[in-house]
Design an enzyme around this catalytic site. Structure first.
Site, PDB file in Angstrom:
ATOM      1  N   ALA A  66       0.851  -1.185   0.000  1.00 23.58           N
ATOM      2  CA  ALA A  66       0.000   0.000   0.000  1.00 23.58           C
ATOM      3  C   ALA A  66       0.889   1.237   0.000  1.00 23.58           C
ATOM      4  CB  ALA A  66      -0.913   0.000   1.224  1.00 23.58           C
ATOM      5  N   GLY A 111       0.383  -5.068   0.741  1.00 21.52           N
ATOM      6  CA  GLY A 111      -0.855  -5.194  -0.011  1.00 21.52           C
ATOM      7  C   GLY A 111      -0.705  -5.957  -1.300  1.00 21.52           C
ATOM      8  N   GLU A 114      -0.833  -9.549  -0.379  1.00 19.95           N
ATOM      9  CA  GLU A 114      -2.226  -9.871  -0.034  1.00 19.95           C
ATOM     10  C   GLU A 114      -3.099  -9.977  -1.275  1.00 19.95           C
ATOM     11  OE1 GLU A 114      -2.617  -7.823   4.344  1.00 19.95           O
ATOM     12  OE2 GLU A 114      -2.008  -6.547   2.668  1.00 19.95           O
ATOM     13  N   GLU A 134       4.777  -5.122   7.430  1.00 25.12           N
ATOM     14  CA  GLU A 134       4.019  -4.074   8.108  1.00 25.12           C
ATOM     15  C   GLU A 134       4.416  -3.851   9.563  1.00 25.12           C
ATOM     16  OE1 GLU A 134       1.198  -5.335   4.768  1.00 25.12           O
ATOM     17  OE2 GLU A 134       2.784  -6.220   5.980  1.00 25.12           O
TER      18      GLU A 134
END
Length: 260
Positions: A66, A111, A114, A134
């Site tokens: 992200a 992200g 994911e 993260e």
């Protein structure tokens, strides 16, 4: 439709969605997610697309997480809402009703990891790396990473990579079951198209039923999963595609499925 952050094209009955922010390592932000969701909605309304391939622009990254600039500005409310948007995108990928293939051409971090885990299959180039870093930023994975990684590679391994932030290289990803196949970088899209083409030849209703039998059956007890399988199998048994498949088998010809 033209998009700012993604590119979408079709080759016969196979869709290719490219996250196109190479200068930002194809990082996800709300605008990117909205554009991905727009493509997914179009595909749901278009039975001509039978398999969807995800990849990233450039040679360095599939999706490198992200966008950190956005995360910096989030507070309690903004963070929760942003996480749920990411959850929804990945759920929509997972339940699209057609197989999805992540063509992982480089870094798949945060992200991006994911997103890849939300796809049905993952084909990776030799330089691909997965990771969920993260915790080093003071947060935890928020787009499904703690849940899907655990389901794919097991609790012990998942905790190791979540807690240490270590990356998983292409060979290890295949060994762990995180990826299905590793190929040379220059062969990645070609190989994904070959795999997608093989899947696209199968009966669409049978493919869709298999996807849902595995997804929902694997998340419940065996007996409930078998009941679900029986119900979905019965739908395919009653389909026109079943008749076409058997007629083609006895006629020694290639079947022409219509998804009915």
């Amino acid at each position: 439709m033209k998009y700012k952050n993604v590119e979408f094209k079709t080759e016969n009955d196979i869709g290719i969605l490219t996250i196109n922010r190479p200068k930002a390592m194809n990082a996800l932000n709300e605008e990117v997610i909205q554009e991905v969701e727009s493509v997914l909605r179009d595909i749901k309304g278009n039975s001509a697309v039978k398999v969807l391939i995800f990849t990233g622009a450039g040679e360095k990254a599939f999706v490198a997480g992200a966008d950190v600039k956005n995360i910096r500005s989030w507070g309690l409310k903004e963070g929760f809402d942003a996480v749920r948007i990411g959850h929804q995108m990945n759920y929509d990928i997972e339940t699209l009703g057609i197989p999805t293939i992540a063509a992982v051409n480089g870094l798949a971090l945060g992200g991006g990891c994911e997103l890849a885990m939300s796809c049905t299959l993952r084909v990776v180039s030799e330089n691909a790396k997965f990771g969920l870093p993260e915790l080093g930023l003071g947060v935890i994975p928020g787009y499904g990473g703690t849940q899907r990684l655990t389901r794919l590679i097991g609790k012990g391994r998942a905790l190791w990579y979540l807690l240490t932030g270590d990356m998983i290289d292409a060979k290890t990803a295949v060994d762990f079951g995180l990826a299905n196949l590793v190929v040379k970088p220059e062969e990645l899209i070609k190989r994904c198209l070959e795999i997608a083409g093989k899947i696209a030849e199968k009966a669409p209703l049978a493919v869709k039923s298999t996807l849902f039998a595995v997804k929902y059956g694997s998340e419940t007890d065996l007996e409930t999963g078998l009941i679900l399988e029986s119900a979905l199998a019965n739908l395919t048994i009653a389909s026109d595609d079943k008749n076409e498949g058997i007629d083609a088998f006895y006629g020694k010809r290639k079947p022409h499925f219509k998804g009915q």
